[in-house]
Design a protein around this motif. Structure first.
Motif, PDB file in Angstrom:
ATOM      1  N   ARG A 130       0.806  -1.218   0.000  1.00 24.92           N
ATOM      2  CA  ARG A 130       0.000   0.000   0.000  1.00 24.92           C
ATOM      3  C   ARG A 130       0.842   1.273   0.000  1.00 24.92           C
ATOM      4  O   ARG A 130       0.319   2.356  -0.271  1.00 24.92           O
ATOM      5  N   THR A 131       2.125   1.140   0.297  1.00 27.59           N
ATOM      6  CA  THR A 131       3.029   2.283   0.290  1.00 27.59           C
ATOM      7  C   THR A 131       4.344   1.862  -0.347  1.00 27.59           C
ATOM      8  O   THR A 131       4.631   0.665  -0.494  1.00 27.59           O
ATOM      9  N   LEU A 132       5.181   2.835  -0.699  1.00 29.14           N
ATOM     10  CA  LEU A 132       6.482   2.519  -1.285  1.00 29.14           C
ATOM     11  C   LEU A 132       7.340   1.615  -0.391  1.00 29.14           C
ATOM     12  O   LEU A 132       7.959   0.664  -0.893  1.00 29.14           O
ATOM     13  N   PRO A 133       7.420   1.855   0.928  1.00 33.10           N
ATOM     14  CA  PRO A 133       8.233   0.956   1.761  1.00 33.10           C
ATOM     15  C   PRO A 133       7.792  -0.504   1.685  1.00 33.10           C
ATOM     16  O   PRO A 133       8.606  -1.413   1.927  1.00 33.10           O
ATOM     17  N   TRP A 150      12.699   3.521 -16.198  1.00 36.19           N
ATOM     18  CA  TRP A 150      13.791   2.964 -15.397  1.00 36.19           C
ATOM     19  C   TRP A 150      14.581   4.096 -14.726  1.00 36.19           C
ATOM     20  O   TRP A 150      14.888   4.023 -13.528  1.00 36.19           O
ATOM     21  N   VAL A 151      14.907   5.157 -15.479  1.00 39.78           N
ATOM     22  CA  VAL A 151      15.690   6.257 -14.920  1.00 39.78           C
ATOM     23  C   VAL A 151      14.975   6.873 -13.720  1.00 39.78           C
ATOM     24  O   VAL A 151      15.534   7.013 -12.637  1.00 39.78           O
ATOM     25  N   THR A 152      13.706   7.234 -13.912  1.00 44.29           N
ATOM     26  CA  THR A 152      12.960   7.877 -12.826  1.00 44.29           C
ATOM     27  C   THR A 152      12.687   6.902 -11.700  1.00 44.29           C
ATOM     28  O   THR A 152      12.739   7.262 -10.519  1.00 44.29           O
ATOM     29  N   GLY A 153      12.396   5.660 -12.046  1.00 40.13           N
ATOM     30  CA  GLY A 153      12.131   4.644 -11.027  1.00 40.13           C
ATOM     31  C   GLY A 153      13.305   4.431 -10.095  1.00 40.13           C
ATOM     32  O   GLY A 153      13.122   4.248  -8.877  1.00 40.13           O
ATOM     33  N   GLN A 154      14.530   4.458 -10.641  1.00 41.42           N
ATOM     34  CA  GLN A 154      15.706   4.298  -9.793  1.00 41.42           C
ATOM     35  C   GLN A 154      15.829   5.465  -8.811  1.00 41.42           C
ATOM     36  O   GLN A 154      16.203   5.279  -7.651  1.00 41.42           O
ATOM     37  N   ARG A 155      15.484   6.650  -9.263  1.00 40.04           N
ATOM     38  CA  ARG A 155      15.538   7.812  -8.376  1.00 40.04           C
ATOM     39  C   ARG A 155      14.482   7.711  -7.278  1.00 40.04           C
ATOM     40  O   ARG A 155      14.728   8.080  -6.122  1.00 40.04           O
ATOM     41  N   ILE A 156      13.318   7.205  -7.625  1.00 41.07           N
ATOM     42  CA  ILE A 156      12.247   7.030  -6.635  1.00 41.07           C
ATOM     43  C   ILE A 156      12.671   6.012  -5.584  1.00 41.07           C
ATOM     44  O   ILE A 156      12.514   6.238  -4.372  1.00 41.07           O
ATOM     45  N   LEU A 157      13.222   4.885  -6.027  1.00 41.39           N
ATOM     46  CA  LEU A 157      13.655   3.848  -5.081  1.00 41.39           C
ATOM     47  C   LEU A 157      14.762   4.364  -4.161  1.00 41.39           C
ATOM     48  O   LEU A 157      14.758   4.092  -2.961  1.00 41.39           O
ATOM     49  N   GLU A 158      15.684   5.125  -4.732  1.00 39.32           N
ATOM     50  CA  GLU A 158      16.776   5.664  -3.918  1.00 39.32           C
ATOM     51  C   GLU A 158      16.243   6.633  -2.878  1.00 39.32           C
ATOM     52  O   GLU A 158      16.632   6.580  -1.704  1.00 39.32           O
ATOM     53  N   GLU A 159      15.342   7.511  -3.293  1.00 39.19           N
ATOM     54  CA  GLU A 159      14.786   8.498  -2.369  1.00 39.19           C
ATOM     55  C   GLU A 159      13.962   7.826  -1.275  1.00 39.19           C
ATOM     56  O   GLU A 159      13.903   8.306  -0.137  1.00 39.19           O
ATOM     57  N   ALA A 160      13.337   6.684  -1.598  1.00 38.20           N
ATOM     58  CA  ALA A 160      12.531   5.944  -0.631  1.00 38.20           C
ATOM     59  C   ALA A 160      13.373   5.022   0.252  1.00 38.20           C
ATOM     60  O   ALA A 160      12.821   4.320   1.112  1.00 38.20           O
ATOM     61  N   GLY A 161      14.691   5.019   0.060  1.00 43.50           N
ATOM     62  CA  GLY A 161      15.569   4.157   0.846  1.00 43.50           C
ATOM     63  C   GLY A 161      15.462   2.696   0.476  1.00 43.50           C
ATOM     64  O   GLY A 161      15.696   1.813   1.312  1.00 43.50           O
ATOM     65  N   LYS A 163      17.186   1.133  -2.141  1.00 38.35           N
ATOM     66  CA  LYS A 163      18.256   0.714  -3.051  1.00 38.35           C
ATOM     67  C   LYS A 163      19.427   0.059  -2.332  1.00 38.35           C
ATOM     68  O   LYS A 163      20.454  -0.204  -2.952  1.00 38.35           O
ATOM     69  N   SER A 164      19.282  -0.223  -1.064  1.00 37.63           N
ATOM     70  CA  SER A 164      20.418  -0.807  -0.353  1.00 37.63           C
ATOM     71  C   SER A 164      19.926  -1.710   0.766  1.00 37.63           C
ATOM     72  O   SER A 164      18.780  -1.614   1.218  1.00 37.63           O
ATOM     73  N   GLY A 165      20.828  -2.555   1.215  1.00 36.04           N
ATOM     74  CA  GLY A 165      20.538  -3.421   2.359  1.00 36.04           C
ATOM     75  C   GLY A 165      19.361  -4.345   2.106  1.00 36.04           C
ATOM     76  O   GLY A 165      19.040  -4.734   0.997  1.00 36.04           O
ATOM     77  N   GLY A 166      18.687  -4.684   3.190  1.00 37.96           N
ATOM     78  CA  GLY A 166      17.561  -5.600   3.089  1.00 37.96           C
ATOM     79  C   GLY A 166      16.291  -4.957   2.585  1.00 37.96           C
ATOM     80  O   GLY A 166      15.264  -5.633   2.484  1.00 37.96           O
ATOM     81  N   ASN A 167      16.330  -3.646   2.262  1.00 43.63           N
ATOM     82  CA  ASN A 167      15.128  -2.953   1.808  1.00 43.63           C
ATOM     83  C   ASN A 167      14.908  -3.038   0.308  1.00 43.63           C
ATOM     84  O   ASN A 167      13.852  -2.637  -0.183  1.00 43.63           O
ATOM     85  N   ALA A 168      15.897  -3.499  -0.434  1.00 44.10           N
ATOM     86  CA  ALA A 168      15.799  -3.443  -1.888  1.00 44.10           C
ATOM     87  C   ALA A 168      14.799  -4.460  -2.432  1.00 44.10           C
ATOM     88  O   ALA A 168      14.806  -5.629  -2.032  1.00 44.10           O
ATOM     89  N   PRO A 169      13.918  -4.033  -3.349  1.00 44.82           N
ATOM     90  CA  PRO A 169      13.077  -5.013  -4.040  1.00 44.82           C
ATOM     91  C   PRO A 169      13.905  -5.801  -5.042  1.00 44.82           C
ATOM     92  O   PRO A 169      15.027  -5.423  -5.385  1.00 44.82           O
ATOM     93  N   SER A 218       5.405  10.857  -1.017  1.00 44.46           N
ATOM     94  CA  SER A 218       6.418  10.874   0.039  1.00 44.46           C
ATOM     95  C   SER A 218       7.816  11.173  -0.494  1.00 44.46           C
ATOM     96  O   SER A 218       8.656  11.711   0.239  1.00 44.46           O
ATOM     97  N   VAL A 219       8.087  10.813  -1.748  1.00 41.62           N
ATOM     98  CA  VAL A 219       9.438  11.019  -2.287  1.00 41.62           C
ATOM     99  C   VAL A 219       9.560  12.311  -3.081  1.00 41.62           C
ATOM    100  O   VAL A 219      10.671  12.725  -3.433  1.00 41.62           O
ATOM    101  N   LEU A 220       8.441  12.978  -3.354  1.00 40.05           N
ATOM    102  CA  LEU A 220       8.489  14.137  -4.236  1.00 40.05           C
ATOM    103  C   LEU A 220       9.319  15.287  -3.682  1.00 40.05           C
ATOM    104  O   LEU A 220      10.129  15.882  -4.419  1.00 40.05           O
ATOM    105  N   PRO A 221       9.186  15.664  -2.399  1.00 30.39           N
ATOM    106  CA  PRO A 221      10.011  16.780  -1.902  1.00 30.39           C
ATOM    107  C   PRO A 221      11.510  16.521  -2.076  1.00 30.39           C
ATOM    108  O   PRO A 221      12.247  17.427  -2.497  1.00 30.39           O
ATOM    109  N   GLY A 222      11.954  15.314  -1.768  1.00 29.08           N
ATOM    110  CA  GLY A 222      13.369  15.003  -1.924  1.00 29.08           C
ATOM    111  C   GLY A 222      13.817  15.040  -3.368  1.00 29.08           C
ATOM    112  O   GLY A 222      14.903  15.550  -3.690  1.00 29.08           O
ATOM    113  N   LEU A 223      12.992  14.499  -4.277  1.00 28.67           N
ATOM    114  CA  LEU A 223      13.344  14.511  -5.696  1.00 28.67           C
ATOM    115  C   LEU A 223      13.412  15.935  -6.232  1.00 28.67           C
ATOM    116  O   LEU A 223      14.329  16.277  -7.003  1.00 28.67           O
TER     117      LEU A 223
END
Length: 318
Positions: A130-133, A150-161, A163-169, A218-223
């Motif tokens: 129901r949410t990005l996390p 793909w380009v924008t999606g990678q930025r969204i995933l990075e901003e949502a945390g 892209k690393s560790g156990g959080n990555a899809p 949730s990711v828009l302000p950071g982007l």
């Protein structure tokens, strides 16, 4: 937002010049043998718009021949321009900015902003997402390699945390056709997709399978802080797709691009075609805001305009 205005309604008033006026702007000068347009996947908004534009280029004598080329969209389209395998291309403004920042040889220039793209994060309605996390650890279709999705999606995933560790899809690069098929069959849990609204193939899937859109506010302000001027706050209203509720999302301008070497006179003629024959360039069933007026075509999210386009806008806008 109450309902979606059709692009035809939005453009009903827009600078509809008589044929004689258009031809006066388009017939002088050399007529090109080919003006092909690097577009996108067949059935998508990129391809539908490029097909209508290619037909208009021939109909109004800018080219003897013109075709919309099937591609995996933005990044590939810019590459085709650089390789002179296409004369024009469609590309998302954030992909153009990234491409230009890499100091690629023969950086392209914009002829105008032609419409808004809406980022979709799509899941089946029965999915516990129901949410990005909630995408953490899930199977995610992230768009075809070389696509703006793909380009924008990678930025969204990075901003949502994510892209690393156990959080990555678990990401799979899928174009929207293959991606929607994978979502329907259950081979992926969620799909990223960028397109004009509504995306016909999503409407078709929503008529067969209950879907839900995940909000991206949730990711828009950071982007917007990291990439100024590129991302807009947009709403995908309820009912855009059968049975699917509303979702806050982000939008990116889709630009019509040309090589820096593109003839200035032809660039101006293409701009006049966009403005004076706007209603002929609207894909059937499309919605959202279409940017085919001089005042809005020049809003290219900071990406530089071709000199021939600048001159045409000065003449059109006064």
């Amino acid at each position: 937002m109450s309902g979606i205005p059709t692009r035809r309604a939005v453009l009903g008033y827009a600078l509809a010049a008589p044929a004689a006026a258009l031809l006066a702007g388009c017939t002088p000068g050399p007529r090109h043998d080919r003006l092909d347009i690097a577009a996108g996947e067949s059935g998508g908004m990129y391809f539908e718009f490029a097909t209508l534009l290619s037909q208009a280029l021939v109909r109004y004598r800018l080219a003897e021949h013109s075709s919309a080329l099937q591609t995996e969209a933005s990044a590939q389209n810019l590459h085709l321009l650089a390789e002179r395998e296409a004369s024009l291309s469609l590309a998302l403004a954030d992909t153009v900015a990234q491409y230009r920042a890499a100091a690629n040889e023969g950086n392209p220039l914009a002829l105008g902003r032609v419409y808004q793209n809406y980022f979709h994060c799509i899941v089946r309605a029965d999915a516990p997402i129901r949410t990005l996390p909630d995408l953490a650890g899930r199977r995610l279709g992230t768009g075809a390699a070389g696509s703006g999705t793909w380009v924008t999606g990678q930025r969204i995933l990075e901003e949502a945390g994510l892209k690393s560790g156990g959080n990555a899809p678990r990401e799979t690069k899928l174009g929207y056709g293959d991606g929607l098929a994978a979502l329907e069959s259950g081979r992926i849990d969620a799909l990223f997709l960028f397109g004009g609204m509504p995306v016909g193939a999503v409407s078709e899937l929503a008529a067969r399978v209950e879907l839900r859109l995940i909000g991206l506010s949730s990711v828009l302000p950071g982007l917007r802080s990291r990439y100024p001027g590129l991302y807009d706050r947009v709403m995908i209203p309820a009912g855009t797709y059968p049975g699917v509720g509303q979702a806050q999302s982000l939008g990116v301008a889709n630009l019509l691009m040309a090589p820096a070497s593109f003839p200035a006179q032809t660039a101006g003629q293409v701009v006049r075609l966009l403005v004076e024959r706007a209603q002929e360039l609207i894909p059937p069933g499309s919605a959202g805001i279409q940017y085919l007026t001089p005042q809005t075509l020049i809003s290219t999210a900071g990406q530089p305009l071709h000199p021939g386009a600048i001159q045409a806008y000065r003449e059109l806008h006064g």
